[in-house]
Motif scaffolding. Structure first.
Motif, PDB file in Angstrom:
ATOM      1  N   GLY A 206       0.820  -1.206   0.000  1.00 11.79           N
ATOM      2  CA  GLY A 206       0.000   0.000   0.000  1.00 11.79           C
ATOM      3  C   GLY A 206       0.853   1.254   0.000  1.00 11.79           C
ATOM      4  N   GLU A 207       1.948   1.233   0.754  1.00 12.54           N
ATOM      5  CA  GLU A 207       2.872   2.375   0.761  1.00 12.54           C
ATOM      6  C   GLU A 207       3.551   2.528  -0.595  1.00 12.54           C
TER       7      GLU A 207
ATOM      8  N   LYS B 230       2.255   1.684  -3.443  1.00 12.24           N
ATOM      9  CA  LYS B 230       1.246   2.230  -4.365  1.00 12.24           C
ATOM     10  C   LYS B 230       1.150   3.740  -4.227  1.00 12.24           C
ATOM     11  N   GLU B 231       1.107   4.225  -2.999  1.00 11.37           N
ATOM     12  CA  GLU B 231       0.986   5.665  -2.782  1.00 11.37           C
ATOM     13  C   GLU B 231       2.195   6.422  -3.329  1.00 11.37           C
ATOM     14  N   ALA B 232       3.369   5.794  -3.231  1.00 10.63           N
ATOM     15  CA  ALA B 232       4.598   6.469  -3.646  1.00 10.63           C
ATOM     16  C   ALA B 232       4.860   6.370  -5.144  1.00 10.63           C
ATOM     17  N   TYR B 233       4.641   5.170  -5.726  1.00 15.50           N
ATOM     18  CA  TYR B 233       5.081   4.957  -7.113  1.00 15.50           C
ATOM     19  C   TYR B 233       4.069   4.185  -7.970  1.00 15.50           C
ATOM     20  N   GLY B 234       2.846   4.051  -7.484  1.00 14.27           N
ATOM     21  CA  GLY B 234       1.842   3.327  -8.251  1.00 14.27           C
ATOM     22  C   GLY B 234       1.486   3.990  -9.566  1.00 14.27           C
ATOM     23  N   ASP B 235       1.794   5.281  -9.683  1.00 15.01           N
ATOM     24  CA  ASP B 235       1.527   5.993 -10.941  1.00 15.01           C
ATOM     25  C   ASP B 235       2.649   5.829 -11.951  1.00 15.01           C
TER      26      ASP B 235
ATOM     27  N   LYS C 209      -5.262  -3.311  -0.962  1.00 18.34           N
ATOM     28  CA  LYS C 209      -4.234  -2.266  -1.017  1.00 18.34           C
ATOM     29  C   LYS C 209      -3.802  -1.936  -2.440  1.00 18.34           C
TER      30      LYS C 209
ATOM     31  N   SER D  87      -4.159   0.492  -8.114  1.00 16.48           N
ATOM     32  CA  SER D  87      -2.905   1.159  -8.473  1.00 16.48           C
ATOM     33  C   SER D  87      -2.966   1.609  -9.932  1.00 16.48           C
ATOM     34  N   GLU D  88      -2.537   2.816 -10.188  1.00 15.69           N
ATOM     35  CA  GLU D  88      -2.747   3.440 -11.498  1.00 15.69           C
ATOM     36  C   GLU D  88      -2.131   2.650 -12.643  1.00 15.69           C
TER      37      GLU D  88
END
Length: 357
Positions: A272-273, A275-280, A312, A316-317
């Motif tokens: 989940g962390e 995803k927030e940082a580099y999921g894009d 989570k 993800s993008e």
């Protein structure tokens, strides 16, 4: 609790092709790390798996038929290229092979190291031949891939891990010279895999934050991994997968900078962390604990942990693939692997409202 296991509506190949194009798919993809760990399930020893083209093909084909993962693949492992370059490797009947003696004990011997000839040296040609046969047999239904150890891990196995890690501080110049030789060997394998139509992934376990600092990763691992990924992009038109065992949070940015398309995360970190940082920027792969959950846990445990990962990572993008955080352990009950695949059908189906899980 009773679960509804939704039936697959697409073949793995159809699913992954649509997934790559951003189109709707029937369920979240799932590809646990299999390979030699399931050889015994199909009546083969780990020793034979590492020395027989027929066994490599049989295990891959039967793994697909039994578990129906969304990708299938194998490679020479972390030991294959070091062995071909002169490191000693011990093969027991049914345990993971391990390095018993580095190829060089001192840098005065570095002159004897030559980049590997993948068609002549060691056992590498077994894997290439088996991959070609496997691809011919399965490519209509599933994508076949391969993986290879990265330059940093290869260098540490040629020199001896403890000595090589000390070299990062005490003998930087020679460490870089050894990494140059290692990188060329990895590039040779990448080219051979691409020649048979495969897109190779990279595994670099000895470069994790469990082993080295982020500063040393940036100097001694990142530039060489980037050269390897650049070659993959040049040969295939796109980036591939990078897996680094252990803690990697401090180097996620460096991993992404290498040019990867997929970041495979060990279970010790939080997807989940990531995803927030580099999921894009990259597709996320992971990260159910292969030991405590898949091997030692119950079916219910597997469903629970897989569901947590899906919650989570599902949105993800750049996409999310359910998998294990590392290799499935040797001796794992095959029903546990099937349970992980079923978790994607239960909790990752497009019929499911993820907010209701």
């Amino acid at each position: 609790m009773k679960y509804i296991i939704n039936k697959d509506q697409m073949t793995p190949k159809e699913r992954m092709q649509a997934f790559g194009q951003g189109k709707e798919i029937d369920r979240i993809p799932c590809s646990p790390f299999l390979g030699e760990s399931v050889a015994q399930t199909f009546g083969h020893t780990i020793y034979d798996y590492n020395h027989s083209v027929d066994v490599l093909v049989d295990v891959a084909v039967k793994s697909f038929e039994t578990f129906r993962p969304d990708s299938i693949g194998f490679g020479p492992g972390l030991q294959g290229i070091p062995e071909a370059m002169g490191s000693g490797v011990v093969f027991t009947e049914n345990n993971t092979p391990y390095i018993s003696k580095p190829a060089i004990s001192d840098y005065s011997e570095i002159g004897k190291l030559k980049p590997v000839d993948v068609y002549k040296d060691g056992r590498i040609h077994y894997f290439l031949e088996a991959l070609k046969i496997t691809n011919d047999k399965l490519s209509n239904e599933v994508g076949v891939g391969t993986s290879v150890g990265g330059p940093f891990t290869l260098a540490s196995f040629l020199r001896g891990t403890d000595k090589f890690l000390r070299d990062l501080t005490k003998n930087k110049e020679m460490a870089h010279e050894l990494l140059e030789i290692s990188t060329q060997s990895v590039l040779n394998y990448i080219d051979a895999a691409c020649d048979i139509g495969l897109s190779p992934g990279l595994a670099e376990p000895n470069a994790s934050c469990t082993m080295i600092s982020s500063k040393n990763f940036e100097e001694f691992a990142k530039p060489y991994l980037k050269r390897c990924m650049d070659r993959i992009v040049e040969r295939t038109g796109g980036g591939s997968t990078l897996h680094i065992c252990g803690k990697t949070k401090k180097i996620w940015g460096h991993m992404v900078d290498i040019g990867i398309s997929n970041l495979s995360l060990d279970n010790v970190d939080d997807i989940g962390e990531l995803k927030e940082a580099y999921g894009d920027k990259v597709c996320l792969i992971g990260n159910v604990d292969p030991v405590e959950t898949v091997m030692r846990g119950s079916i219910e445990d597997i469903y629970t942990k897989a569901k947590e990962c899906i919650i989570k990572g599902h949105d993800s993008e750049k996409g999310f693939i359910l998998s294990t955080g590392c290799d499935i352990p040797i001796g794992t009950d095959p029903q546990k692997i099937i349970a992980l695949m079923d978790a994607a059908r239960i909790f990752g189906s497009n019929k499911i409202n993820i907010n209701e899980l």
